[in-house]
Motif scaffolding. Sequence first.
Motif, mmCIF file in Angstrom:
data_model
loop_
_atom_site.group_PDB
_atom_site.id
_atom_site.type_symbol
_atom_site.label_atom_id
_atom_site.label_comp_id
_atom_site.label_asym_id
_atom_site.label_seq_id
_atom_site.Cartn_x
_atom_site.Cartn_y
_atom_site.Cartn_z
ATOM 1 N N LYS A 199 48.348 -6.254 -20.029
ATOM 2 C CA LYS A 199 47.775 -6.809 -21.271
ATOM 3 C C LYS A 199 48.836 -6.889 -22.361
ATOM 4 O O LYS A 199 48.954 -7.898 -23.062
ATOM 5 N N VAL A 200 49.611 -5.821 -22.509
ATOM 6 C CA VAL A 200 50.665 -5.816 -23.524
ATOM 7 C C VAL A 200 51.743 -6.838 -23.164
ATOM 8 O O VAL A 200 52.183 -7.617 -24.013
ATOM 9 N N ALA A 201 52.155 -6.863 -21.903
ATOM 10 C CA ALA A 201 53.164 -7.837 -21.473
ATOM 11 C C ALA A 201 52.663 -9.263 -21.694
ATOM 12 O O ALA A 201 53.409 -10.125 -22.155
ATOM 13 N N SER A 202 51.395 -9.516 -21.401
ATOM 14 C CA SER A 202 50.865 -10.870 -21.525
ATOM 15 C C SER A 202 50.783 -11.326 -22.971
ATOM 16 O O SER A 202 51.086 -12.475 -23.283
ATOM 17 N N SER A 207 44.093 0.913 -28.099
ATOM 18 C CA SER A 207 44.556 1.801 -29.169
ATOM 19 C C SER A 207 46.044 1.572 -29.425
ATOM 20 O O SER A 207 46.792 1.163 -28.532
ATOM 21 N N ARG A 208 46.463 1.888 -30.649
ATOM 22 C CA ARG A 208 47.873 1.734 -30.999
ATOM 23 C C ARG A 208 48.729 2.654 -30.135
ATOM 24 O O ARG A 208 49.830 2.299 -29.725
ATOM 25 N N GLU A 209 48.213 3.842 -29.842
ATOM 26 C CA GLU A 209 48.976 4.804 -29.036
ATOM 27 C C GLU A 209 49.254 4.255 -27.636
ATOM 28 O O GLU A 209 50.379 4.367 -27.126
ATOM 29 N N GLY A 256 33.532 -0.633 -35.998
ATOM 30 C CA GLY A 256 34.672 -0.711 -36.913
ATOM 31 C C GLY A 256 35.994 -1.025 -36.249
ATOM 32 O O GLY A 256 37.042 -0.974 -36.889
ATOM 33 N N GLU A 257 35.971 -1.349 -34.947
ATOM 34 C CA GLU A 257 37.212 -1.707 -34.259
ATOM 35 C C GLU A 257 37.605 -3.126 -34.653
ATOM 36 O O GLU A 257 36.758 -3.998 -34.774
ATOM 37 N N GLU A 258 38.887 -3.320 -34.838
ATOM 38 C CA GLU A 258 39.405 -4.607 -35.287
ATOM 39 C C GLU A 258 39.961 -5.389 -34.105
ATOM 40 O O GLU A 258 40.629 -4.816 -33.246
ATOM 41 N N LEU A 259 39.693 -6.689 -34.071
ATOM 42 C CA LEU A 259 40.230 -7.557 -33.027
ATOM 43 C C LEU A 259 40.824 -8.798 -33.670
ATOM 44 O O LEU A 259 40.131 -9.524 -34.385
ATOM 45 N N THR A 260 42.111 -9.020 -33.442
ATOM 46 C CA THR A 260 42.759 -10.239 -33.917
ATOM 47 C C THR A 260 42.484 -11.340 -32.909
ATOM 48 O O THR A 260 42.775 -11.187 -31.725
ATOM 49 N N LEU A 261 41.931 -12.451 -33.389
ATOM 50 C CA LEU A 261 41.542 -13.543 -32.509
ATOM 51 C C LEU A 261 42.636 -14.591 -32.374
ATOM 52 O O LEU A 261 42.847 -15.131 -31.297
ATOM 53 N N ILE A 262 43.296 -14.880 -33.470
ATOM 54 C CA ILE A 262 44.353 -15.900 -33.428
ATOM 55 C C ILE A 262 45.316 -15.658 -34.580
ATOM 56 O O ILE A 262 44.935 -15.084 -35.605
ATOM 57 N N ALA A 311 47.970 -4.020 -30.801
ATOM 58 C CA ALA A 311 46.748 -3.333 -30.365
ATOM 59 C C ALA A 311 45.509 -4.147 -30.728
ATOM 60 O O ALA A 311 44.578 -4.264 -29.925
ATOM 61 N N THR A 312 45.490 -4.752 -31.926
ATOM 62 C CA THR A 312 44.314 -5.546 -32.326
ATOM 63 C C THR A 312 44.251 -6.874 -31.574
ATOM 64 O O THR A 312 43.189 -7.475 -31.488
#
Length: 197
Positions: free
Chosen positions: A116-119, A154-156, A31-37, A148-149
């Motif tokens: 990852k967040v910076a990139s 995680s959002r946290e 159930g984890e969500e991943l945004t692809l584009i 996060a997605t």
Amino acid sequence: GEVIIRAQDQPSGIFYLKSGYVRVYSFSRAGEELTLIIFKPGDIFPVSWAINNIPSGYFAESMTAAELWRVPRDQFLEFIRDNPKILFELTGRMLVRFLGLMRRMEYLVFGNAHSKVASILLICAERFGKKRGEQIEIEVPLTHNDIATLVGMSRETVSIEMGKLAKKGLITYRGRLLVVGNLRRLRRESALDTDEE
């Protein structure tokens, strides 16, 4: 928040995004969500279904108010067959998107949470940013959950890393929009960039 295409459903046609932003995402078995584009104005989708008739396992959903134009698949195919310049332009756009996905995969595999967040902020600034003086405003309203997605965290954890970037003066907000204060420094925070200032 409107779903335009549901995973495994036959799309109702080919969409041209006139205005607004649309994200394509999937879910893991857990159930984890991943945004692809994230599509921006001028993008056309789902091209792989149109050309290869491969069913999509992905959802497409508006992130903002959006205006979409739709054409039946057969008309789209006839149009690009009759207009080689358009097909060439479309192929160029798809290759740019493909290279962007490869770059993002590199950041996601080799980076830690901070890089990852910076990139992903760097990628969003380059793809959706508008220069305002020395700053770059990312025109897609991204929440910490959206980020996060995009990076599979995680959002946290994203909130913690965003806080670190804000403390360093690399990001701020203008209303709901993220603003990058220094693109070169943010690029260094991604840890994969080797350019010296």
